[in-house]
Write a protein that holds these residues in place. Structure first.
Motif, PDB file in Angstrom:
ATOM      1  N   MET A   7       1.160  -1.315  -0.014  1.00 45.10           N
ATOM      2  CA  MET A   7       0.470   0.108  -0.082  1.00 45.10           C
ATOM      3  C   MET A   7       0.561   0.920   0.370  1.00 45.10           C
ATOM      4  SD  MET A   7      -3.227  -1.283   2.530  1.00 45.10           S
ATOM      5  CE  MET A   7      -3.949   0.679   2.137  1.00 45.10           C
ATOM      6  N   GLN A   8       1.515   1.079   0.917  1.00 48.05           N
ATOM      7  CA  GLN A   8       3.036   2.242   1.170  1.00 48.05           C
ATOM      8  C   GLN A   8       3.788   2.441  -1.010  1.00 48.05           C
ATOM      9  OE1 GLN A   8       4.989   2.409   4.046  1.00 48.05           O
ATOM     10  NE2 GLN A   8       4.247   2.163   5.456  1.00 48.05           N
ATOM     11  N   LEU A   9       3.866   1.386  -1.433  1.00 47.98           N
ATOM     12  CA  LEU A   9       4.136   1.578  -2.941  1.00 47.98           C
ATOM     13  C   LEU A   9       3.646   1.829  -3.026  1.00 47.98           C
ATOM     14  CD1 LEU A   9       7.052   0.451  -3.786  1.00 47.98           C
ATOM     15  CD2 LEU A   9       5.738  -1.350  -4.442  1.00 47.98           C
ATOM     16  N   ARG A  10       2.162   1.838  -3.487  1.00 52.48           N
ATOM     17  CA  ARG A  10       1.003   2.381  -4.002  1.00 52.48           C
ATOM     18  C   ARG A  10       1.050   3.945  -3.801  1.00 52.48           C
ATOM     19  NH1 ARG A  10      -1.121  -2.750  -3.941  1.00 52.48           N
ATOM     20  NH2 ARG A  10      -2.716  -2.082  -1.979  1.00 52.48           N
ATOM     21  N   SER A  11       1.186   4.070  -3.221  1.00 52.67           N
ATOM     22  CA  SER A  11       0.801   5.459  -2.663  1.00 52.67           C
ATOM     23  C   SER A  11       1.544   6.521  -3.496  1.00 52.67           C
ATOM     24  CB  SER A  11       1.070   5.762  -0.970  1.00 52.67           C
ATOM     25  OG  SER A  11       2.545   5.938  -0.344  1.00 52.67           O
ATOM     26  N   ILE A  12       3.795   5.810  -3.543  1.00 56.25           N
ATOM     27  CA  ILE A  12       4.005   6.734  -4.048  1.00 56.25           C
ATOM     28  C   ILE A  12       3.823   6.941  -5.792  1.00 56.25           C
ATOM     29  CG2 ILE A  12       6.719   7.037  -5.006  1.00 56.25           C
ATOM     30  CD1 ILE A  12       7.358   4.672  -2.288  1.00 56.25           C
ATOM     31  N   ASP A  13       3.531   5.835  -6.292  1.00 56.17           N
ATOM     32  CA  ASP A  13       3.035   5.907  -7.546  1.00 56.17           C
ATOM     33  C   ASP A  13       2.364   4.999  -8.219  1.00 56.17           C
ATOM     34  OD1 ASP A  13       2.688   5.790 -10.166  1.00 56.17           O
ATOM     35  OD2 ASP A  13       4.415   7.058 -10.939  1.00 56.17           O
ATOM     36  N   GLU A  14       0.807   5.498  -7.680  1.00 56.39           N
ATOM     37  CA  GLU A  14       0.023   4.418  -7.959  1.00 56.39           C
ATOM     38  C   GLU A  14      -0.195   3.390  -9.744  1.00 56.39           C
ATOM     39  OE1 GLU A  14      -3.436   2.134  -7.435  1.00 56.39           O
ATOM     40  OE2 GLU A  14      -2.774   3.340  -5.671  1.00 56.39           O
ATOM     41  N   SER A  15      -0.174   4.174 -10.998  1.00 53.12           N
ATOM     42  CA  SER A  15       0.641   3.464 -12.059  1.00 53.12           C
ATOM     43  C   SER A  15       1.977   2.192 -11.835  1.00 53.12           C
ATOM     44  CB  SER A  15       0.645   4.224 -13.412  1.00 53.12           C
ATOM     45  OG  SER A  15       1.302   5.198 -12.822  1.00 53.12           O
ATOM     46  N   LEU A  16       2.971   2.552 -10.894  1.00 55.12           N
ATOM     47  CA  LEU A  16       3.485   1.925 -11.340  1.00 55.12           C
ATOM     48  C   LEU A  16       3.647   0.960 -10.143  1.00 55.12           C
ATOM     49  CD1 LEU A  16       6.536   4.551 -12.365  1.00 55.12           C
ATOM     50  CD2 LEU A  16       5.449   2.890 -13.585  1.00 55.12           C
ATOM     51  N   GLY A  17       2.425   0.931  -8.854  1.00 52.79           N
ATOM     52  CA  GLY A  17       3.194   0.249  -7.143  1.00 52.79           C
ATOM     53  C   GLY A  17       2.185  -0.429  -7.733  1.00 52.79           C
ATOM     54  N   ALA A  18       1.080  -1.219  -8.416  1.00 53.71           N
ATOM     55  CA  ALA A  18       0.053  -1.552  -8.798  1.00 53.71           C
ATOM     56  C   ALA A  18      -0.027  -2.367  -9.084  1.00 53.71           C
ATOM     57  CB  ALA A  18      -1.327  -1.067  -9.085  1.00 53.71           C
ATOM     58  N   GLU A  19       0.166  -2.669 -10.680  1.00 55.60           N
ATOM     59  CA  GLU A  19       0.292  -4.195 -10.850  1.00 55.60           C
ATOM     60  C   GLU A  19       1.724  -4.713 -10.779  1.00 55.60           C
ATOM     61  OE1 GLU A  19      -0.743  -5.543 -15.672  1.00 55.60           O
ATOM     62  OE2 GLU A  19      -0.553  -3.121 -15.246  1.00 55.60           O
ATOM     63  N   LEU A  20       1.399  -5.672 -10.703  1.00 58.02           N
ATOM     64  CA  LEU A  20       2.511  -7.031 -10.461  1.00 58.02           C
ATOM     65  C   LEU A  20       2.921  -8.237 -12.197  1.00 58.02           C
ATOM     66  CD1 LEU A  20       0.949  -9.233  -7.271  1.00 58.02           C
ATOM     67  CD2 LEU A  20       2.920  -7.810  -7.679  1.00 58.02           C
ATOM     68  N   PHE A  21       3.902  -7.817 -12.342  1.00 63.71           N
ATOM     69  CA  PHE A  21       4.791  -8.681 -13.766  1.00 63.71           C
ATOM     70  C   PHE A  21       5.867  -9.936 -13.712  1.00 63.71           C
ATOM     71  CE2 PHE A  21       3.918  -3.808 -14.500  1.00 63.71           C
ATOM     72  CZ  PHE A  21       3.464  -4.090 -15.625  1.00 63.71           C
ATOM     73  N   PRO A  22       6.167 -10.695 -13.673  1.00 63.34           N
ATOM     74  CA  PRO A  22       6.874 -11.306 -13.793  1.00 63.34           C
ATOM     75  C   PRO A  22       8.405 -10.425 -13.410  1.00 63.34           C
ATOM     76  CG  PRO A  22       5.521 -12.446 -15.848  1.00 63.34           C
ATOM     77  CD  PRO A  22       5.470 -10.845 -14.825  1.00 63.34           C
ATOM     78  N   ILE A  23       9.145 -11.018 -12.707  1.00 65.98           N
ATOM     79  CA  ILE A  23      10.439  -9.598 -12.142  1.00 65.98           C
ATOM     80  C   ILE A  23      10.933  -9.632 -13.353  1.00 65.98           C
ATOM     81  CG2 ILE A  23      12.162 -11.976 -11.708  1.00 65.98           C
ATOM     82  CD1 ILE A  23      12.806 -10.366  -9.071  1.00 65.98           C
ATOM     83  N   ARG A  24      10.923 -10.859 -14.349  1.00 67.92           N
ATOM     84  CA  ARG A  24      12.231  -9.679 -15.412  1.00 67.92           C
ATOM     85  C   ARG A  24      11.740  -8.642 -16.154  1.00 67.92           C
ATOM     86  NH1 ARG A  24      16.446 -12.998 -17.084  1.00 67.92           N
ATOM     87  NH2 ARG A  24      16.527 -11.914 -19.039  1.00 67.92           N
ATOM     88  N   ILE A  25      10.054  -8.870 -16.195  1.00 63.30           N
ATOM     89  CA  ILE A  25       9.735  -7.957 -16.754  1.00 63.30           C
ATOM     90  C   ILE A  25       9.480  -6.852 -16.337  1.00 63.30           C
ATOM     91  CG2 ILE A  25       7.456  -7.405 -17.842  1.00 63.30           C
ATOM     92  CD1 ILE A  25       7.086  -9.884 -18.651  1.00 63.30           C
ATOM     93  N   ALA A  26       9.412  -7.201 -15.107  1.00 68.74           N
ATOM     94  CA  ALA A  26       9.162  -5.559 -14.003  1.00 68.74           C
ATOM     95  C   ALA A  26      10.541  -4.794 -13.958  1.00 68.74           C
ATOM     96  CB  ALA A  26       8.515  -5.671 -12.441  1.00 68.74           C
TER      97      ALA A  26
END
Length: 201
Positions: free
Chosen positions: A158-177
């Protein structure tokens, strides 16, 4: 918010998490099994782009972000994390070649809790720790059930999303992230003056 300020915000969150993790581990005796690294060998690790923005920014400052991105885009033969060292070099602390810039999932797994039914916190750890450190796991479970001072996964995401919702919400495979984090940093500085950085030979 600039990329630099987002990176600083994520780093501040990581700093607070490390303090909480340290306190939790000290209170419970919980710790990784020596020379394990099994969690890093999982091909299905998911992460957000934002938690790897500090890594991408660091690689950009070192002048190697474009090379890293190119390698990630070209090498489709593996799903493993690109900062993983499969062998521990003499003097190295572990399998991660960029340990200081590892993601949130890397910091939380093994030493945190998640909420289950009725908001009951449950320890999230791995099989090697459960098998080889059962006493520490038992102490950690008691600590979590009777104490509010432990790293909670949902709290930090939740803290991560509060920094940037668009970059901190969706999960990707680690290499793609990591690749997307590199794209964000490179795209941001494509038309801006970059920070001073030292190229790696």
């Amino acid at each position: 918010m600039s990329i630099y300020h987002k990176v600083r915000a994520v780093d501040r969150m990581f700093y607070q998490l490390e303090k909480e993790l340290g306190s939790f581990q000290k209170s419970t005796g919980l710790g990784c099994v020596a020379n394990c690294g099994n969690c890093c060998l999982k091909p299905d690790i998911n992460a957000t782009v934002l938690e790897f923005l500090p890594l991408a920014y660091h690689l950009f400052k070192q002048g190697v972000a474009e090379t890293w991105l190119q390698d990630l885009e070209q090498d489709t033969s593996t799903k493993l994390c690109p900062v993983l060292n499969k062998l521990i070099a003499p003097g190295a602390k572990g399998f991660c070649s960029e340990y200081a810039h590892r993601g949130l999932i890397c910091r939380l797994f093994g030493f945190s809790a998640m909420l289950h039914k009725n908001n009951t916190p449950t320890l999230v750890t791995c099989k090697p720790i459960k098998e080889q450190k059962p006493q520490a796991v038992a102490i950690a479970n008691i600590h979590i059930s009777s104490n509010k001072n432990y790293p909670l996964i949902s709290k930090y995401y939740m803290q991560l999303r509060s920094i940037d919702e668009s970059l901190g919400a969706e999960l990707f495979p680690i290499r793609i992230a990591i690749a997307k984090a590199l794209q964000v940093v490179l795209g941001y500085y494509a038309y801006r003056r970059p920070p001073r950085y030292k190229k790696v030979a």
